[in-house]
Enzyme design. Sequence first.
Site, PDB file in Angstrom:
ATOM      1  N   SER A 122      -5.637   6.137  11.855  1.00  0.00           N
ATOM      2  CA  SER A 122      -4.652   6.417  10.811  1.00  0.00           C
ATOM      3  C   SER A 122      -5.289   7.233   9.704  1.00  0.00           C
ATOM      4  O   SER A 122      -6.506   7.180   9.487  1.00  0.00           O
ATOM      5  CB  SER A 122      -4.128   5.096  10.242  1.00  0.00           C
ATOM      6  OG  SER A 122      -3.420   5.296   9.040  1.00  0.00           O
ATOM      7  N   TYR A 146      -6.658  -2.284   6.209  1.00  0.00           N
ATOM      8  CA  TYR A 146      -6.159  -1.548   7.370  1.00  0.00           C
ATOM      9  C   TYR A 146      -6.979  -0.282   7.600  1.00  0.00           C
ATOM     10  O   TYR A 146      -7.395   0.013   8.724  1.00  0.00           O
ATOM     11  CB  TYR A 146      -4.687  -1.197   7.144  1.00  0.00           C
ATOM     12  CG  TYR A 146      -4.051  -0.375   8.242  1.00  0.00           C
ATOM     13  CD1 TYR A 146      -3.773  -0.935   9.481  1.00  0.00           C
ATOM     14  CD2 TYR A 146      -3.698   0.957   8.017  1.00  0.00           C
ATOM     15  CE1 TYR A 146      -3.173  -0.181  10.482  1.00  0.00           C
ATOM     16  CE2 TYR A 146      -3.088   1.708   9.012  1.00  0.00           C
ATOM     17  CZ  TYR A 146      -2.833   1.136  10.242  1.00  0.00           C
ATOM     18  OH  TYR A 146      -2.235   1.878  11.235  1.00  0.00           O
ATOM     19  N   LYS A 150      -9.305   0.509  10.892  1.00  0.00           N
ATOM     20  CA  LYS A 150      -9.117   1.689  11.731  1.00  0.00           C
ATOM     21  C   LYS A 150     -10.403   2.519  11.803  1.00  0.00           C
ATOM     22  O   LYS A 150     -10.751   3.059  12.862  1.00  0.00           O
ATOM     23  CB  LYS A 150      -7.958   2.537  11.205  1.00  0.00           C
ATOM     24  CG  LYS A 150      -6.596   1.942  11.494  1.00  0.00           C
ATOM     25  CD  LYS A 150      -6.351   1.805  12.993  1.00  0.00           C
ATOM     26  CE  LYS A 150      -4.949   1.371  13.328  1.00  0.00           C
ATOM     27  NZ  LYS A 150      -4.733   1.243  14.789  1.00  0.00           N
TER      28      LYS A 150
END
Length: 214
Positions: A122, A146, A150
């Site tokens: 991402s 997050y 990633k």
Amino acid sequence: MKVVITGGAGFLGKKLARKILEGSALGGERVSELLLFDVAKASGPGLDDPRVVAMDGDIANFATVQSIMQGASSVFHFAAIVSAGAESDFDLGYRVNLDGARNVLEACRALGTNPRVIFTSSLAAYGGDLPKAVTDDTPLTPQTSYGAQKAMGEFLVRDYTRKGYVRGTAIRLPTICVRTGRPNKAASTWASSIVREPLTGIDVVCPVTSDTPM
């Protein structure tokens, strides 16, 4: 040829599945089985093809992941707890996004066949304000759990590829819009909501200012 899509019941997973089924082949090889794995079984238009196997389970359970990877030639690892969800539930985010990615790679490594693995990362891996032009030299400075998860997944894919266990590729996806269905827990879910909800007669408040880059 067996293809596995984790997160196969999600928006991107089902779109990819339909695309693969339309072409009947991937990388020049005929697809004989397309296994869609997620927390709930995938269903919907175009997925009633006899080659489709829909399974539900826990990506953080290694025995489960190892069983679905048996005989796989290509794996698309989409399964994840999205941005705001991973930020609000620290333990769940790491369990699914980091441990789950490691399980996929370990299961592929155990095959001993050097399968192809596509990992969806991402733009959250970058963090902060991005320059006008993003290059391979743009540093990763994630500012959320997050984004960190990633980025860690990318490094895992890179190292497993370096060792020859998989043929891995990590793709940093931008904001995906307009998603169908209900809003998810992504921090960027508003980008879909401001288009999708008004089309169905539902009022929505845009939570960002007009100068927010998108």
